[in-house]
Scaffold this active site. Structure first.
Site, short mmCIF file in Angstrom:
data_model
loop_
_atom_site.label_atom_id
_atom_site.label_comp_id
_atom_site.label_asym_id
_atom_site.label_seq_id
_atom_site.Cartn_x
_atom_site.Cartn_y
_atom_site.Cartn_z
N TYR A 142 0.85 -1.22 0.01
CA TYR A 142 0.11 0.10 0.03
C TYR A 142 0.94 1.13 -0.09
O TYR A 142 0.22 2.25 -0.26
CB TYR A 142 -0.98 0.04 1.10
CG TYR A 142 -2.06 -1.09 1.25
CD1 TYR A 142 -2.51 -1.63 -0.18
CD2 TYR A 142 -2.76 -1.32 2.17
CE1 TYR A 142 -3.22 -2.75 0.15
CE2 TYR A 142 -3.75 -2.19 2.42
CZ TYR A 142 -4.01 -3.13 1.12
OH TYR A 142 -5.00 -4.07 1.12
N LYS A 193 3.81 -15.27 1.55
CA LYS A 193 3.45 -15.91 0.14
C LYS A 193 4.91 -16.47 -0.03
O LYS A 193 5.49 -15.77 -1.23
CB LYS A 193 2.77 -15.12 -0.65
CG LYS A 193 2.21 -16.00 -2.03
CD LYS A 193 1.03 -16.72 -1.65
CE LYS A 193 0.67 -17.48 -3.02
NZ LYS A 193 -0.06 -18.65 -3.03
N ASP A 226 -3.01 -18.28 1.13
CA ASP A 226 -4.11 -18.77 0.49
C ASP A 226 -4.72 -20.05 1.44
O ASP A 226 -6.13 -20.19 1.76
CB ASP A 226 -3.80 -19.22 -0.93
CG ASP A 226 -2.45 -20.00 -0.96
OD1 ASP A 226 -1.73 -19.81 -0.35
OD2 ASP A 226 -2.31 -20.60 -2.26
N ASP A 250 -5.20 -7.20 5.98
CA ASP A 250 -6.41 -6.17 5.48
C ASP A 250 -7.49 -7.24 5.19
O ASP A 250 -8.65 -7.26 5.59
CB ASP A 250 -6.05 -5.43 4.29
CG ASP A 250 -7.16 -4.10 3.98
OD1 ASP A 250 -8.13 -4.31 4.86
OD2 ASP A 250 -6.95 -3.86 3.11
N ASP A 254 -10.71 -9.06 8.04
CA ASP A 254 -11.96 -9.08 7.89
C ASP A 254 -12.68 -10.42 7.49
O ASP A 254 -13.79 -10.50 8.18
CB ASP A 254 -12.25 -7.90 6.18
CG ASP A 254 -12.82 -6.81 6.63
OD1 ASP A 254 -12.00 -6.24 7.46
OD2 ASP A 254 -12.96 -6.04 5.71
#
Ligand code: NAD
Length: 369
Positions: A142, A193, A226, A250, A254
């Site tokens: 970001y 990852k 994942d 992020d 959620d």
């Protein structure tokens, strides 16, 4: 007893309603002689834009930096949706986080027994769930450079961002996760990852080195993001503390929050680096937004904000017993069947913000007697 300086920022929408509720709970703790507060209030978001033509003034930033902790409700709403991006309400919150150096975002996902049936997962998968997601908040993709949109020779475009993490950025968030784990179940799962991203490989190696050197008593596991997203809905109770980067955090936080069933119940904390005197910048806020659809109606659920205050007691002021008391009061209010509209089940008559707060304050008095 030391007086704690709090900056309270109500923001927009239901913000003033849930902050007023939380201030009543703070008043209870003060009147009971458990803690002393010096609370000042400031503007942020659309409320600040309406007065100052900016969603966050320098003066509010100065006050936030001088406070022992900031209590923030929520910002945004349709009234400000057409403003240019640099003065939108959200910009005020992003700037505040950056100015305060809040690099660690703590999002607990706790399923209270009384609300377990509100989850979209089966009861036995979520009953008793208590996990903590630690998300890196001011680095990664970001914020990474270079970023942008370029025109290609064939007339099409290419948008790009950069994912990058340095050793220092990884270690400071890892310390937060390991320290938290020591106060909980002593298990950290680091999510990356690393199979396809160099930044993920560095993340994994640095965290492993830190654990071996300084936290041998904490169990560390690694998981690809994942797989983690799948495990969070398959068997969420396998986790204790999850630590991950800005982008993955992020999304996963959620996802985890919905395991608990309601936005109106979810608190969060964002922490910065402690200075040499041990003082640590901190901001506490509910996960929900400004809920413009119910603003001003007196029906907002104040519990996410009240539980954010409980996190403040625990993490900024080391008042674990007081935080436990408040969380217990909330649990027993819910167990007695008192619910706001967002968490009411069939057959339950919802109460408003004030009645819910009355019930929490009454329960605090009963439990403390
Ligand atoms: P939202 O969280 O405001 O609302 C989503 C739904 O949940 C709505 O139906 C709302 O009524 C309900 N809800 C949320 N909090 C509740 C509470 N405490 N009690 C009862 N019901 C509650 O998300 P949204 O509708 O996507 O966004 C509305 C505005 O909030 C937008 O302007 C958005 O940018 C902003 N927002 C701000 C923050 C923040 O301040 N950190 C976070 C998310 C969204």
């Amino acid at each position: 007893m030391k007086t704690r300086k709090i900056l309270a920022l109500a923001g927009d929408g239901i913000g003033p309603e849930v902050l007023a509720a939380t201030r009543r709970v703070m008043d209870w703790f003060q009147a009971a002689g458990r803690i002393k507060f010096d609370v000042s209030e400031g503007l942020i978001g659309g409320a600040s834009y309406d007065v100052h033509k900016t969603p966050l003034t320098d003066d509010t930033v100065t006050q936030a930096k001088a406070a022992d902790a900031v209590l923030f409700a929520c910002i945004g709403g349709p009234k400000w949706d057409t403003l240019p991006y640099d003065v939108r309400p959200e910009k005020g919150l992003l700037r505040l986080r950056k100015e305060m150096g809040l690099f660690a975002n703590l999002r607990p996902a706790i399923v209270m027994d009384a609300l377990a049936s509100a989850s979209s997962l089966k009861l036995d998968l979520v009953k008793g769930l208590d996990i903590m997601i630690v998300r890196e908040l001011i680095g990664g993709i970001y914020f990474g450079e270079p970023r942008g949109v370029e025109q290609l020779p064939d007339g099409t475009r290419r948008g790009y961002n950069t994912q990058a993490y340095s050793t220092a950025e990884i270690l400071r968030i890892a310390h937060v996760a390991f320290d938290l784990a020591r106060k909980r179940g002593k298990r950290v799962c680091s999510v990356d990852k690393a199979n396809v991203m160099e930044s993920g490989l560095v993340w994994r190696e640095e965290i492993t080195k830190l654990r071996d050197a300084q936290y041998p008593d904490v169990e560390l596991s690694h998981m690809y993001v994942d797989n983690c997203s799948m495990q969070l809905v398959r068997n969420p109770k396998q986790f204790d503390v999850i630590v991950t980067d800005n982008l993955f955090g992020d999304i996963l936080s959620d996802l985890a929050s919905m395991l608990t069933g309601s936005l109106g119940m979810l608190p969060s904390a964002s922490l910065g680096a402690a200075d040499s005197s041990g003082r640590q910048p901190a901001l506490y806020e509910p996960v929900h937004g400004s809920a413009p659809d119910i603003a001003g109606k007196g029906i907002a659920n104040p519990l996410a904000m009240i539980l954010s205050f409980a996190m403040m007691l625990r993490y900024s002021f080391n008042l674990g017993a007081d935080a436990d008391l408040l969380e217990k009061a909330v649990q027993s209010v819910l167990s007695s069947g008192i619910r706001t509209g967002d968490i009411a089940e069939a057959g339950q008559t919802p109460v408003g913000t004030v009645a819910m707060t009355d019930a929490v304050v009454k329960e605090l008095t009963r439990l403390a007697a």
